[in-house]
Write an enzyme that holds these catalytic residues in place. Structure first.
Site, PDB file in Angstrom:
ATOM      1  N   ASP A   8       0.787  -1.243   0.000  1.00  0.00           N
ATOM      2  CA  ASP A   8       0.000   0.000   0.000  1.00  0.00           C
ATOM      3  C   ASP A   8       0.824   1.302   0.000  1.00  0.00           C
ATOM      4  O   ASP A   8       0.542   2.217   0.793  1.00  0.00           O
ATOM      5  CB  ASP A   8      -0.946   0.015   1.209  1.00  0.00           C
ATOM      6  CG  ASP A   8      -1.934  -1.134   1.201  1.00  0.00           C
ATOM      7  OD1 ASP A   8      -1.924  -1.933   0.249  1.00  0.00           O
ATOM      8  OD2 ASP A   8      -2.711  -1.238   2.162  1.00  0.00           O
ATOM      9  N   LYS A 106      -7.104  -4.961  -2.540  1.00  0.00           N
ATOM     10  CA  LYS A 106      -7.858  -5.432  -1.379  1.00  0.00           C
ATOM     11  C   LYS A 106      -8.817  -4.346  -0.906  1.00  0.00           C
ATOM     12  O   LYS A 106      -8.689  -3.179  -1.282  1.00  0.00           O
ATOM     13  CB  LYS A 106      -6.915  -5.846  -0.253  1.00  0.00           C
ATOM     14  CG  LYS A 106      -5.982  -4.746   0.229  1.00  0.00           C
ATOM     15  CD  LYS A 106      -4.903  -5.298   1.130  1.00  0.00           C
ATOM     16  CE  LYS A 106      -3.949  -4.229   1.626  1.00  0.00           C
ATOM     17  NZ  LYS A 106      -4.575  -3.253   2.556  1.00  0.00           N
ATOM     18  N   CYS A 151      -1.799  -2.316   8.009  1.00  0.00           N
ATOM     19  CA  CYS A 151      -1.821  -3.248   6.874  1.00  0.00           C
ATOM     20  C   CYS A 151      -0.563  -4.103   6.774  1.00  0.00           C
ATOM     21  O   CYS A 151      -0.640  -5.285   6.449  1.00  0.00           O
ATOM     22  CB  CYS A 151      -2.085  -2.483   5.576  1.00  0.00           C
ATOM     23  SG  CYS A 151      -3.771  -1.813   5.521  1.00  0.00           S
TER      24      CYS A 151
END
Length: 201
Positions: A8, A106, A151
């Site tokens: 990310d 996701k 994350c």
């Protein structure tokens, strides 16, 4: 196979972004510098629809960072971030994407969040990352990206549960909450995660 997983590294997690991580942009040159040391490079991307239930804006009377029960799972309500096709959802332009073999998205189901790159938060729906890595023969995984305490952390713990050898590259990640991250690192080491530094590559 030695595999780098970049979690990310998107604009909304960079300084100035909707859910900014302090010094988040500082990891991009570190990641670029070590990429060539890996046999396989995979990236992940938060990819939320605008009506995602993890957004405080989609709950009347709720504030950002409130907690709710979302289908039996505790959910922090975040500011709108990484909305599909938005600039904030894009990977940082300076990231060397030519080295990235695959990108796993996701958080696309509006009813459940997905911190981990392997599963949604209810552990009901796999992203396909574990199967992809096994098919590629990737057993030795190295992790970096944002945010370290959310994350990246949940991706690491799921990688362990999936039976992979797991290493965290500490200077190639940054947390939202530094104190929480330092405690997580202690726990991760006890669980078998190696903590490394980019200078070791």
């Amino acid at each position: 196979m030695k595999t780098l997983i970049i979690v990310d590294t998107q604009y909304d997690f960079m300084p100035g972004g909707a859910l900014a991580v302090k010094e988040g942009d500082a990891i991009v040159p570190v990641i670029n510098r070590i990429m060539h040391n890996f046999d396989l490079v995979v990236a992940t991307q938060d990819w939320h629809p605008a009506n995602h239930k993890s957004f405080a804006s989609n709950h009347e009377g709720k504030e950002t960072f409130d907690k709710i029960d979302l289908h039996g799972t505790e959910q922090v309500l975040w500011p709108d971030h990484c909305v599909q096709e938005s600039q904030g959802a894009e990977l940082h332009r300076d990231l060397n994407d030519e080295a990235i073999t695959a990108i796993f998205r996701k958080g696309m189901n509006p009813e459940i969040d997905s911190y981990s790159a392997f599963y949604d938060n209810s552990k009901q729906s796999p992203t396909g990352l574990a199967g992809y890595l096994r098919e590629k023969g990737a057993g030795d995984l190295y992790f970096c990206g944002l945010a370290a305490d959310i994350c990246v952390y949940f991706t690491l713990t799921d990688a362990l549960k999936e039976g992979f050898k797991v290493t965290l590259i500490d200077d190639a990640t940054r947390p939202l909450d530094r104190d929480a991250y330092e405690k997580q690192k202690i726990a991760l080491k006890k669980e078998g995660v190696s903590i490394s530094n980019s200078n070791n590559f």
